[in-house]
Design a protein around this motif. Sequence first.
Motif, PDB file in Angstrom:
ATOM      1  N   LEU A 390       0.840  -1.193   0.000  1.00  0.00           N
ATOM      2  CA  LEU A 390       0.000   0.000   0.000  1.00  0.00           C
ATOM      3  C   LEU A 390       0.878   1.247   0.000  1.00  0.00           C
ATOM      4  CD1 LEU A 390      -2.661  -1.236   2.586  1.00  0.00           C
ATOM      5  CD2 LEU A 390      -2.784  -1.297   0.084  1.00  0.00           C
ATOM      6  N   ILE A 391       1.340   1.622  -1.159  1.00  0.00           N
ATOM      7  CA  ILE A 391       2.324   2.681  -1.300  1.00  0.00           C
ATOM      8  C   ILE A 391       1.802   4.025  -0.802  1.00  0.00           C
ATOM      9  CG2 ILE A 391       1.653   3.125  -3.696  1.00  0.00           C
ATOM     10  CD1 ILE A 391       4.571   3.777  -4.279  1.00  0.00           C
ATOM     11  N   PHE A 392       0.517   4.296  -0.993  1.00  0.00           N
ATOM     12  CA  PHE A 392      -0.026   5.587  -0.588  1.00  0.00           C
ATOM     13  C   PHE A 392      -0.284   5.672   0.917  1.00  0.00           C
ATOM     14  CE2 PHE A 392      -1.207   5.183  -5.074  1.00  0.00           C
ATOM     15  CZ  PHE A 392      -0.620   6.333  -5.564  1.00  0.00           C
ATOM     16  N   GLU A 393      -0.130   4.562   1.607  1.00  0.00           N
ATOM     17  CA  GLU A 393      -0.278   4.558   3.064  1.00  0.00           C
ATOM     18  C   GLU A 393       1.077   4.471   3.759  1.00  0.00           C
ATOM     19  OE1 GLU A 393      -3.075   1.594   4.266  1.00  0.00           O
ATOM     20  OE2 GLU A 393      -4.557   2.218   2.781  1.00  0.00           O
ATOM     21  N   ASN A 394       2.137   4.633   2.975  1.00  0.00           N
ATOM     22  CA  ASN A 394       3.489   4.620   3.527  1.00  0.00           C
ATOM     23  C   ASN A 394       4.002   6.061   3.588  1.00  0.00           C
ATOM     24  OD1 ASN A 394       6.231   4.374   4.093  1.00  0.00           O
ATOM     25  ND2 ASN A 394       6.528   2.614   2.762  1.00  0.00           N
ATOM     26  N   PRO A 395       4.049   6.664   4.779  1.00  0.00           N
ATOM     27  CA  PRO A 395       4.441   8.085   4.892  1.00  0.00           C
ATOM     28  C   PRO A 395       5.946   8.318   4.836  1.00  0.00           C
ATOM     29  CG  PRO A 395       3.981   7.193   7.058  1.00  0.00           C
ATOM     30  CD  PRO A 395       3.710   6.072   6.090  1.00  0.00           C
ATOM     31  N   HIS A 396       6.730   7.256   4.571  1.00  0.00           N
ATOM     32  CA  HIS A 396       8.177   7.374   4.690  1.00  0.00           C
ATOM     33  C   HIS A 396       8.921   7.352   3.352  1.00  0.00           C
ATOM     34  CE1 HIS A 396       7.589   7.066   8.948  1.00  0.00           C
ATOM     35  NE2 HIS A 396       6.985   5.916   8.806  1.00  0.00           N
ATOM     36  N   ILE A 397       8.209   7.577   2.257  1.00  0.00           N
ATOM     37  CA  ILE A 397       8.883   7.634   0.950  1.00  0.00           C
ATOM     38  C   ILE A 397       8.749   9.032   0.350  1.00  0.00           C
ATOM     39  CG2 ILE A 397       8.626   5.168   0.494  1.00  0.00           C
ATOM     40  CD1 ILE A 397       6.314   5.888  -1.392  1.00  0.00           C
ATOM     41  N   TYR A 398       8.590  10.020   1.208  1.00  0.00           N
ATOM     42  CA  TYR A 398       8.408  11.399   0.765  1.00  0.00           C
ATOM     43  C   TYR A 398       9.566  11.879  -0.110  1.00  0.00           C
ATOM     44  CZ  TYR A 398       4.609  14.610   1.861  1.00  0.00           C
ATOM     45  OH  TYR A 398       3.445  15.340   1.815  1.00  0.00           O
ATOM     46  N   VAL A 399      10.780  11.489   0.255  1.00  0.00           N
ATOM     47  CA  VAL A 399      11.940  11.967  -0.494  1.00  0.00           C
ATOM     48  C   VAL A 399      11.905  11.472  -1.941  1.00  0.00           C
ATOM     49  CG1 VAL A 399      13.414  10.020   0.204  1.00  0.00           C
ATOM     50  CG2 VAL A 399      14.458  12.191  -0.468  1.00  0.00           C
ATOM     51  N   PHE A 400      11.405  10.255  -2.157  1.00  0.00           N
ATOM     52  CA  PHE A 400      11.288   9.722  -3.515  1.00  0.00           C
ATOM     53  C   PHE A 400      10.203  10.465  -4.296  1.00  0.00           C
ATOM     54  CE2 PHE A 400      12.938   6.255  -0.909  1.00  0.00           C
ATOM     55  CZ  PHE A 400      14.047   5.873  -1.639  1.00  0.00           C
ATOM     56  N   LEU A 431       7.999   4.891 -10.989  1.00  0.00           N
ATOM     57  CA  LEU A 431       7.172   4.285 -12.039  1.00  0.00           C
ATOM     58  C   LEU A 431       6.882   2.827 -11.699  1.00  0.00           C
ATOM     59  CD1 LEU A 431       5.818   4.323 -14.844  1.00  0.00           C
ATOM     60  CD2 LEU A 431       8.016   3.564 -15.785  1.00  0.00           C
ATOM     61  N   TYR A 432       7.892   2.109 -11.248  1.00  0.00           N
ATOM     62  CA  TYR A 432       7.756   0.677 -10.952  1.00  0.00           C
ATOM     63  C   TYR A 432       6.959   0.463  -9.666  1.00  0.00           C
ATOM     64  CZ  TYR A 432      11.586   1.562 -14.082  1.00  0.00           C
ATOM     65  OH  TYR A 432      12.346   2.070 -15.117  1.00  0.00           O
ATOM     66  N   TRP A 433       7.084   1.358  -8.717  1.00  0.00           N
ATOM     67  CA  TRP A 433       6.312   1.246  -7.477  1.00  0.00           C
ATOM     68  C   TRP A 433       4.834   1.549  -7.727  1.00  0.00           C
ATOM     69  CZ3 TRP A 433       9.942   4.185  -3.490  1.00  0.00           C
ATOM     70  CH2 TRP A 433      11.071   3.396  -3.263  1.00  0.00           C
ATOM     71  N   PHE A 434       4.556   2.624  -8.453  1.00  0.00           N
ATOM     72  CA  PHE A 434       3.166   2.948  -8.762  1.00  0.00           C
ATOM     73  C   PHE A 434       2.525   1.839  -9.602  1.00  0.00           C
ATOM     74  CE2 PHE A 434       4.424   7.668  -8.479  1.00  0.00           C
ATOM     75  CZ  PHE A 434       4.008   7.745  -7.151  1.00  0.00           C
ATOM     76  N   SER A 435       3.267   1.354 -10.590  1.00  0.00           N
ATOM     77  CA  SER A 435       2.730   0.310 -11.475  1.00  0.00           C
ATOM     78  C   SER A 435       2.462  -0.972 -10.701  1.00  0.00           C
ATOM     79  CB  SER A 435       3.721   0.035 -12.619  1.00  0.00           C
ATOM     80  OG  SER A 435       3.974   1.196 -13.369  1.00  0.00           O
ATOM     81  N   ALA A 436       3.395  -1.374  -9.833  1.00  0.00           N
ATOM     82  CA  ALA A 436       3.208  -2.588  -9.035  1.00  0.00           C
ATOM     83  C   ALA A 436       2.005  -2.443  -8.121  1.00  0.00           C
ATOM     84  CB  ALA A 436       4.465  -2.870  -8.215  1.00  0.00           C
TER      85      ALA A 436
END
Length: 483
Positions: A390-400, A431-436
């Motif tokens: 659940l990438i949009f529920e991970n608050p720790h990838i802001y820098v990416f 791109l690969y994270w959103f696509s996955a």
Amino acid sequence: MSKLYRKSIIKTALFSRLLVIFLQYIFNHLITDHDAGVFLYPRDNVTESFMDKAVSHFFGGFLRWDAQYFMHIAKYGYTYENTVAFFPLFPLLGNSLAKCLSFIHFLSEDSLILLVFMIVNLLVFVQTALILFDLSRKFHSEKFSYYSAILFCWNPASVFFSSPYTECIFSCLTFWSMLNCIVLYEKYAYFRRRIEPQDLLYLLPIALGTITRSNGVLNLGFYLYILACMFLRIFIQIKGAFLFSIIKKFFLFLSFLMLIFLGMILCLSPFHAFQLFSYNLFCKDFTVNLPIQVETYAKENNFVLLGTYSKHNQSWCNSRLPMAYSYVQKHYWNVGLFSYYEFKQIPNFLLAAPILIIFIVNCRKYIKVNFPKNVIDIFNLDISPPRTHLIFENPHIYVFIIHGLILSIFCILFVHIQVSTRFLCSSSPLLYWFSAYYMMDDDKFCDMTDFKMFSTKKKYILSYYLTYFLVGIALFCNFLPWT
């Protein structure tokens, strides 16, 4: 399970590269090359051997567009002023390895360099997929990370990752830089170990990235971000008497300033060294013996040769801080703010639209979901929580997210817009994270055989990957507009 995933990633990466090579051969001989009227590096006037003709026959489709510049630099060096737009790590690597293989007498220097470029990209591509898997695991589930790496193997800019381009080696250095910064954070912020001189080797991929592509300088931002996160985490944990606490925090602040200074010196020195190298080549007068075909090609195309400053008196040489790269991009390729906004470029804007839409829409969605109460929250990095897809529920990838958004906006405003696809595919894992994320259901990857049951987003993503994978190869290897 991790070992099984890694084996599968290696197999997929190798298979995808072999397929690119095969399709390049088919499309190159199936479609007549377009006369693009672009730079073609000067060849030796010698008769090609049977093996040279075989190399050209099977792999000649990769020598298109910017690949011609990299071949020229690897063979002749930086002889023309416009060549300094292409940074030296990749061609230097090709030249050095080709010289090591010069004992292979049945192949010419041109054939050796081309084969070296292809082999290097093949090996580096496999390693890049594995690094992306390891990087993704720091924030996401193992299965999500696996599918992100698999999607990378079939990315929309695939042909550039096999051709003599910097996309492959740059993506490797970029993902490696990101991974190293996270590892540094784990060591210092979690285990509070002392800083050791050898730990500065973690910055090596960032330094190498700055002499691979100009936007490699941005990778320094990950190091600075990690330092900020480490500083705040340790700063808050300092306890004790007031005076003792103040003194300790002061020395902590000084130590982090020193780390910032050392990191910037180490990472940016290669970039500035190349700019100085370019200045010494094209802003001074000296005599040099060049191959006759190189001098002839320069005269035919009005190129500025090295060592001829007094003849041309280029404006960038007289700047307070001479920067060959920015001048060359503007002068030879008309790169600048809104410079590419012309009616005739609408097809290229449409070509770049999918990846820009994916980046901007999803980055905006992430920021909307994880909008911080204050800026300090962005530096509250925690890579210990349970990892999910659940990438949009991970608050720790802001820098990416911020990095990807900056790159996207830069593409829209400054670069030749069709470059956006390969630019973003090689510079960010998003791109690969959103696509996955969109291709997964309840932590399971969708059934690829059940296309009719796909949601609209899944169909769009899969079609985008496959279409650009195939059409990109067909266009590129025939000098059609896919640069």
